[in-house]
Design a protein around this motif. Structure first.
Motif, PDB file in Angstrom:
ATOM      1  N   GLY A   9      57.959 109.573 -87.269  1.00 25.03           N
ATOM      2  CA  GLY A   9      57.532 110.585 -86.417  1.00 25.03           C
ATOM      3  C   GLY A   9      58.700 110.867 -85.348  1.00 25.03           C
ATOM      4  N   TYR A  10      58.571 111.849 -84.403  1.00 27.25           N
ATOM      5  CA  TYR A  10      59.512 111.829 -83.150  1.00 27.25           C
ATOM      6  C   TYR A  10      59.074 111.153 -82.185  1.00 27.25           C
ATOM      7  CZ  TYR A  10      61.792 116.083 -85.294  1.00 27.25           C
ATOM      8  OH  TYR A  10      62.459 116.931 -86.083  1.00 27.25           O
ATOM      9  N   ALA A  11      59.795 110.366 -81.221  1.00 29.19           N
ATOM     10  CA  ALA A  11      59.757 109.855 -80.075  1.00 29.19           C
ATOM     11  C   ALA A  11      60.715 110.252 -79.127  1.00 29.19           C
ATOM     12  CB  ALA A  11      59.423 108.135 -80.296  1.00 29.19           C
ATOM     13  N   CYS A  12      60.584 110.212 -77.909  1.00 29.55           N
ATOM     14  CA  CYS A  12      61.375 110.352 -76.882  1.00 29.55           C
ATOM     15  C   CYS A  12      62.363 109.045 -76.735  1.00 29.55           C
ATOM     16  CB  CYS A  12      60.517 110.604 -75.361  1.00 29.55           C
ATOM     17  SG  CYS A  12      62.022 111.020 -74.174  1.00 29.55           S
ATOM     18  N   THR A  19      55.364 111.528 -78.179  1.00 30.71           N
ATOM     19  CA  THR A  19      55.618 111.636 -79.770  1.00 30.71           C
ATOM     20  C   THR A  19      55.146 112.818 -80.256  1.00 30.71           C
ATOM     21  OG1 THR A  19      53.374 110.749 -79.984  1.00 30.71           O
ATOM     22  CG2 THR A  19      55.058 109.068 -79.682  1.00 30.71           C
ATOM     23  N   ALA A  20      55.665 113.207 -81.613  1.00 30.79           N
ATOM     24  CA  ALA A  20      55.360 114.145 -82.176  1.00 30.79           C
ATOM     25  C   ALA A  20      55.384 114.106 -83.842  1.00 30.79           C
ATOM     26  CB  ALA A  20      56.241 115.384 -81.652  1.00 30.79           C
ATOM     27  N   SER A  21      54.900 115.281 -84.523  1.00 25.66           N
ATOM     28  CA  SER A  21      55.119 114.943 -85.820  1.00 25.66           C
ATOM     29  C   SER A  21      56.466 115.478 -86.214  1.00 25.66           C
ATOM     30  CB  SER A  21      54.129 115.894 -86.774  1.00 25.66           C
ATOM     31  OG  SER A  21      54.346 116.162 -88.017  1.00 25.66           O
ATOM     32  N   CYS A  29      62.169 116.178 -75.596  1.00 28.64           N
ATOM     33  CA  CYS A  29      61.031 115.677 -74.988  1.00 28.64           C
ATOM     34  C   CYS A  29      60.492 116.986 -74.060  1.00 28.64           C
ATOM     35  CB  CYS A  29      60.972 114.269 -74.143  1.00 28.64           C
ATOM     36  SG  CYS A  29      59.437 113.852 -73.468  1.00 28.64           S
ATOM     37  N   PRO A  30      59.230 117.159 -74.142  1.00 28.76           N
ATOM     38  CA  PRO A  30      58.652 118.283 -73.061  1.00 28.76           C
ATOM     39  C   PRO A  30      58.462 117.791 -71.722  1.00 28.76           C
ATOM     40  CG  PRO A  30      57.137 117.906 -74.716  1.00 28.76           C
ATOM     41  CD  PRO A  30      58.261 116.921 -75.271  1.00 28.76           C
ATOM     42  N   LYS A  31      58.358 116.453 -71.406  1.00 22.18           N
ATOM     43  CA  LYS A  31      57.794 115.563 -70.576  1.00 22.18           C
ATOM     44  C   LYS A  31      59.275 115.444 -69.500  1.00 22.18           C
ATOM     45  CE  LYS A  31      53.921 113.007 -72.091  1.00 22.18           C
ATOM     46  NZ  LYS A  31      53.416 111.644 -72.357  1.00 22.18           N
ATOM     47  N   GLU A  37      64.115 110.887 -80.978  1.00 17.75           N
ATOM     48  CA  GLU A  37      64.720 110.027 -82.207  1.00 17.75           C
ATOM     49  C   GLU A  37      63.511 109.980 -82.960  1.00 17.75           C
ATOM     50  OE1 GLU A  37      65.882 106.419 -80.176  1.00 17.75           O
ATOM     51  OE2 GLU A  37      63.740 105.906 -80.000  1.00 17.75           O
ATOM     52  N   VAL A  38      63.994 109.714 -84.414  1.00 21.58           N
ATOM     53  CA  VAL A  38      62.819 109.661 -85.578  1.00 21.58           C
ATOM     54  C   VAL A  38      62.430 108.012 -85.239  1.00 21.58           C
ATOM     55  CG1 VAL A  38      62.574 109.741 -87.711  1.00 21.58           C
ATOM     56  CG2 VAL A  38      63.849 111.497 -86.834  1.00 21.58           C
TER      57      VAL A  38
END
Length: 443
Positions: A9-12, A19-21, A29-31, A37-38
Motif C-alpha cells: 500500500g501507499y505510505a508517506c 497510508t492509503a490503498s 501525502c495529504p498531511k 512510496e509503496v
C-alpha cells in the motif's frame, strides 16, 4: 512452496504516518505534501527464504513468455503483489544485457566496468521498467470502475515514449507535455506514432511538470511521472536484475545519471529490499551523475544536502536530464545517504568523449550514459573510486534516440565539445590505389 499472502500500500515517504490503498488515486501525502512510496509487507516477504526468491526469479527468467519473461513481472511479488495477472500490460521490458567495457576498465585501473544496457528495451529506455507497472495499475483501476479518462506526463522524451507505448498496448488514451525544441526528433516521434495527444509547450521540462501536476489534479487524468511511486516499483527492478546478472553479488559501485531523480531513489529501493531479504549480503555504493549545466543535486551535495536550490537548467547534450528542479530530490538524498553515495558532474566535452570511448567497445551510448561514464573517470581520478573496484553503470537509453548527437560529435560540429575520438568518414576518389593507401595502416 506456497507464498504467504503478500500485500502492499501507499505510505508517506516522510514518515508522517499517512497510508492509503494502491487503488486510490493519490500522489502526495495529504498531511505533509511529501511524496508517497509503496510499502510492502516485509514480514510476509521474509517468510519466503532468500534461496527460494532466487530460484523463483531465475526460473521465470528462463522463459520468454510474458508475463513471466518480463524483467519486471517475473518478480511481480516485489512490485504489485495484488495485481491480477490479466491486468498486466507488458511489452517484454527488462532482461537487458550487462555489457563489459574491458578496455576502458583497464585504462582507468578498475577491476571491471559494465554497462547495464537499459536502452535495449521496447521503447529504448529504462522508463519502460516503471511504466509497465503504472499502466498495469491504471488498467486495473479502470476495471474497478475508477473514472480515469487518460494518463498524462511531462517529459524530456523518454517518459513520453514509454507512457505512449504502454498506454497504446492497454487501450488507454495518453497525453504528453513536451518542452518545445528541447527533445530529439526520435523521442518526439515515438509518442506521436503511438497515438498520444502531444502538447509541445514553449517552456522547459520544469514548466511542463508544473502544468501536468495542475492538470492531473482532475482525477480523471492520471499522473504518470516518477513522483508517482508506482513508477519506482518497476524501476527498482533494474537493481535486482543487475545483481541477478552478477550471481547476486553486487558491484562495489553503481553509477546512474540523474535528472528528476526517480531513478536514483528506485535504485536504492531495489538494493535495500534485496539486502533486507538476504539476496545480497553487502551494500554497494551509489554515484549519481549530472550534466554540469543541469546540476542541482551536485550543488546540493557540495553543500552537504542542506537544501535544494532549484535552478534554470541550461541547454545540454544530455537533454533527458536537463532538469533544474527534481521532484524526487528528497527520496534520492535519502538513498544516497543510506548507500554512502556521491554526486559528480560532467561538462559537455567530458560527457561526449566518454560516450565515444564506450562506443569504441561496441556500444552506442546515449549522452546521459556519457555523463555517467565521465563521472566514473573523474571519481577514479579523485581516488573516490578505488583502483581495482568493480563498477556498473546504468545506461539509461539507446544512442539511436540521439543520432544527431552522434553525427555532430564525429563531424566536429557540437558546440563546446572538443571531440577527442572523432572518426569521420574518409573521402576518396573511386581509385584502387587510393583505397589501398587508406587501408595500409590497419591491424
Amino acid at each position: 512452496m506456497t507464498s504467504p499472502a503478500l500485500k502492499a500500500g501507499y505510505a508517506c515517504s516522510e514518515g508522517c504516518g499517512f497510508t492509503a490503498s494502491l487503488w486510490e488515486v493519490v500522489y502526495r501525502c495529504p498531511k505533509c505534501e511529501g511524496l508517497l512510496e509503496v510499502a510492502h509487507d516485509e514480514a510476509a516477504l521474509r517468510a519466503v527464504p532468500a534461496a527460494e526468491w532466487k530460484r523463483r526469479f531465475e526460473s521465470r527468467f528462463a522463459t520468454s513468455r510474458l508475463p513471466d519473461g518480463s524483467g519486471v513481472w517475473g518478480k511481480r511479488e516485489w512490485a504489485l503483489p495484488e495485481l491480477p495477472v490479466e491486468d498486466i500490460v507488458s511489452l517484454g521490458e527488462g532482461r537487458v544485457p550487462l555489457k563489459p567495457l574491458p578496455r576502458m576498465a583497464a585504462q582507468l585501473g578498475l577491476g571491471s566496468l559494465m554497462l547495464k544496457e537499459c536502452g535495449v528495451s521496447p521503447t529504448g529506455s529504462f522508463k519502460d521498467w516503471g511504466m509497465t507497472v503504472l499502466v498495469s495499475a491504471v488498467k486495473h483501476l479502470r476495471a474497478r470502475g475508477t473514472p480515469i479518462r487518460a494518463v498524462a506526463c511531462a517529459s524530456t522524451g523518454d517518459t513520453s515514449a514509454a507512457l505512449s507505448a504502454y498506454a497504446a498496448a492497454a487501450g488507454i488514451p495518453a497525453v504528453v507535455f513536451l518542452p518545445k525544441n528541447k527533445v530529439s526528433l526520435a523521442q518526439l516521434v515515438q509518442p506521436i506514432a503511438n497515438g498520444a495527444r502531444v502538447l509541445s509547450l514553449d517552456t522547459d521540462f520544469d514548466g511542463c511538470m508544473k502544468l501536468v501536476q495542475a492538470v492531473t489534479a482532475d482525477t480523471g487524468l492520471y499522473l504518470a511521472n516518477s513522483m508517482n511511486s508506482l513508477r519506482i516499483e518497476g524501476q527498482k527492478m533494474i537493481a535486482v536484475e543487475l545483481c541477478q546478472d552478477l550471481g547476486w553479488e553486487p558491484p562495489d559501485w553503481i553509477v546512474i545519471p540523474g535528472g528528476n531523480l526517480g531513478n536514483a531513489s528506485a535504485l536504492g529501493r531495489g538494493l535495500e529490499l534485496m539486502h533486507t531479504l538476504g539476496l545480497i549480503t553487502r551494500r554497494p555504493r551509489i554515484a549519481v551523475a549530472q550534466a554540469e549545466r543541469a546540476n542541482p543535486l551536485a550543488r546540493a551535495f557540495r553543500g552537504g544536502f542542506q537544501a535544494l536550490t532549484p535552478m534554470q537548467a541550461e541547454a545540454t547534450l544530455a537533454s533527458a536530464i536537463q532538469i533544474g528542479n527534481p521532484v524526487s530530490y528528497r527520496r534520492a538524498v535519502k538513498m544516497l545517504r543510506a548507500f554512502d553515495g556521491v554526486v559528480e558532474e560532467a561538462t559537455e566535452s567530458e560527457l561526449a568523449n566518454a560516450a565515444a570511448r564506450a562506443d569504441r567497445e561496441g556500444t552506442f551510448a546515449c549522452p546521459q550514459t556519457g555523463v555517467a561514464l565521465a563521472a566514473v573517470e573523474k571519481l577514479v581520478a579523485q581516488g573516490v573510486m578505488a583502483k581495482g573496484a568493480s563498477v556498473a553503470v546504468v545506461a539509461t537509453a539507446h544512442g539511436l534516440k540521439f543520432a544527431d548527437f552522434k553525427v555532430g560529435y564525429h563531424r566536429g560540429t557540437l558546440a563546446d565539445v572538443k571531440a577527442a575520438h572523432a572518426n569521420p568518414p574518409v573521402e576518396l576518389p573511386a581509385d584502387l590505389s587510393a583505397v589501398r593507401a587508406a587501408l595500409k595502416d590497419l591491424g
